[in-house]
Design a protein around this motif. Structure first.
Motif, PDB file in Angstrom:
ATOM      1  N   ARG A   1     -12.908  21.146   8.621  1.00 23.74           N
ATOM      2  CA  ARG A   1     -12.095  22.354   9.617  1.00 23.74           C
ATOM      3  C   ARG A   1     -11.710  23.623   9.121  1.00 23.74           C
ATOM      4  O   ARG A   1     -10.796  23.522   8.014  1.00 23.74           O
ATOM      5  CB  ARG A   1     -10.829  21.419  10.161  1.00 23.74           C
TER       6      ARG A   1
ATOM      7  N   THR B   1      -9.619  27.388   9.393  1.00 26.45           N
ATOM      8  CA  THR B   1      -9.023  27.899  10.397  1.00 26.45           C
ATOM      9  C   THR B   1      -8.727  29.217   9.902  1.00 26.45           C
ATOM     10  O   THR B   1      -8.226  29.356   8.684  1.00 26.45           O
ATOM     11  CB  THR B   1      -7.640  27.254  10.908  1.00 26.45           C
TER      12      THR B   1
ATOM     13  N   THR C   1     -10.261  29.038  14.790  1.00 31.06           N
ATOM     14  CA  THR C   1     -11.159  28.064  14.194  1.00 31.06           C
ATOM     15  C   THR C   1     -12.631  28.390  14.041  1.00 31.06           C
ATOM     16  O   THR C   1     -13.116  28.816  15.258  1.00 31.06           O
ATOM     17  CB  THR C   1     -11.122  26.648  14.753  1.00 31.06           C
TER      18      THR C   1
ATOM     19  N   THR D   1     -16.680  27.569  12.756  1.00 33.39           N
ATOM     20  CA  THR D   1     -17.843  26.579  12.143  1.00 33.39           C
ATOM     21  C   THR D   1     -17.990  26.994  10.610  1.00 33.39           C
ATOM     22  O   THR D   1     -17.700  28.231  10.148  1.00 33.39           O
ATOM     23  CB  THR D   1     -19.083  26.814  12.936  1.00 33.39           C
TER      24      THR D   1
ATOM     25  N   ALA E   1     -10.377  20.251   4.771  1.00 39.02           N
ATOM     26  CA  ALA E   1      -9.857  21.427   5.987  1.00 39.02           C
ATOM     27  C   ALA E   1      -9.266  22.607   5.259  1.00 39.02           C
ATOM     28  O   ALA E   1      -8.543  22.257   4.127  1.00 39.02           O
ATOM     29  CB  ALA E   1      -8.938  20.696   6.828  1.00 39.02           C
TER      30      ALA E   1
ATOM     31  N   GLN F   1      -7.068  26.490   5.873  1.00 34.05           N
ATOM     32  CA  GLN F   1      -6.796  27.414   6.575  1.00 34.05           C
ATOM     33  C   GLN F   1      -6.361  28.955   5.572  1.00 34.05           C
ATOM     34  O   GLN F   1      -5.676  28.739   4.649  1.00 34.05           O
ATOM     35  CB  GLN F   1      -5.343  27.387   7.350  1.00 34.05           C
TER      36      GLN F   1
END
Length: 255
Positions: free
Chosen positions: A112, A114, A121, A123, A189, A191
């Motif tokens: 994930r 971000t 978000t 890909t 994930a 960010q």
């Protein structure tokens, strides 16, 4: 609790840890097979195996220390985080080396991604396109540090240059953050947030460059940006090449 009771509990728990390690090894084998089909090289797969093995060893050592304390009320130990911090550091450096193959080798399937305050978000494929754009605008890592927040959570702060700011003798733009979730040696994930409004990058670099594009190359606005407000770049190969060309030209006019 007697010494015999402790020995029995330690034997049972270490047996469970061994079973878990075997299961993890099987999982890593399946993951390695998947990476082969994706064209990742042997050295990248080896790095994942080492990271996974270190995590198992650290967890087993933590269990042994827990039992040796003899304190029946002590909570179970949390997994060690040192390896996760190193993985986060290596990943951040790989991102700014502009080596997409190396950077993606850190990612778990289904990662994930971000981007705070920008595009939300994205890909993995879109993120790889952005790496190419970052290289085109000369985004470079300066100072960085990573620390563990929780067992599987790591946060990094870093400063960077971009749009030729280093060539124009600007200070590095700091306080950018990268927050990651890492499990089994892979980034599950993350960010990434460029604090461009707060650290001066927007006012000193992004906005002057955008104004120069409008003034000197108005036909490039649609080719280089997704909107007339010039808030986000286009990331297709043609646009990326145009960004590289115009950044070099703009820096030349400001020296």
């Amino acid at each position: 609790m007697t010494t015999s009771d402790l020995e029995r509990r330690l034997t049972v728990l270490l047996g469970e840890r061994a079973d878990a390690a075997m299961e993890q090894t099987s999982t890593q084998t399946r993951l390695a097979d998947l990476l082969v089909t994706r064209g990742r090289d042997t050295s990248q797969r080896r790095r994942r195996w080492v990271a996974g093995g270190l995590a198992v060893a650290a967890a087993t050592a933590a269990v042994a220390l827990w039992f040796s304390s003899g304190d029946e009320e002590r909570a179970e130990p949390t997994p060690a985080t040192v390896d996760s911090v190193q993985i986060a550091t290596d990943f951040l450096e790989a991102v700014y080396s502009h080596d997409a193959d190396l950077a993606t080798s850190f990612l778990s399937p289904g990662v994930r991604i971000t981007h705070a305050r920008t595009v939300g978000t994205v890909t993995e494929s879109e993120w790889v396109d952005e790496l190419a754009w970052q290289e085109a605008i000369g985004a470079t890592l300066v100072d960085h540090s990573c620390r563990a927040v929780e067992a599987n959570e790591v946060t990094c702060t870093y400063s960077m240059h971009g749009l030729g700011s280093d060539q124009l003798n600007h200070r590095p733009y700091d306080d950018n953050t990268l927050d990651l979730t890492i499990r089994d040696g892979l980034v599950e994930a993350f960010q990434d947030e460029w604090r461009y409004m707060d650290n001066g990058f927007s006012a000193e670099m992004w906005e002057p460059f955008a104004a120069w594009i409008v003034r000197e190359h108005p036909g490039d606005v649609r080719a280089m940006y997704t909107d007339e407000g010039q808030n986000l770049p286009r990331l297709d190969p043609t646009s990326v090449r145009r960004w590289e060309q115009r950044v070099a030209e703009w820096v030349g006019t400001r020296r």
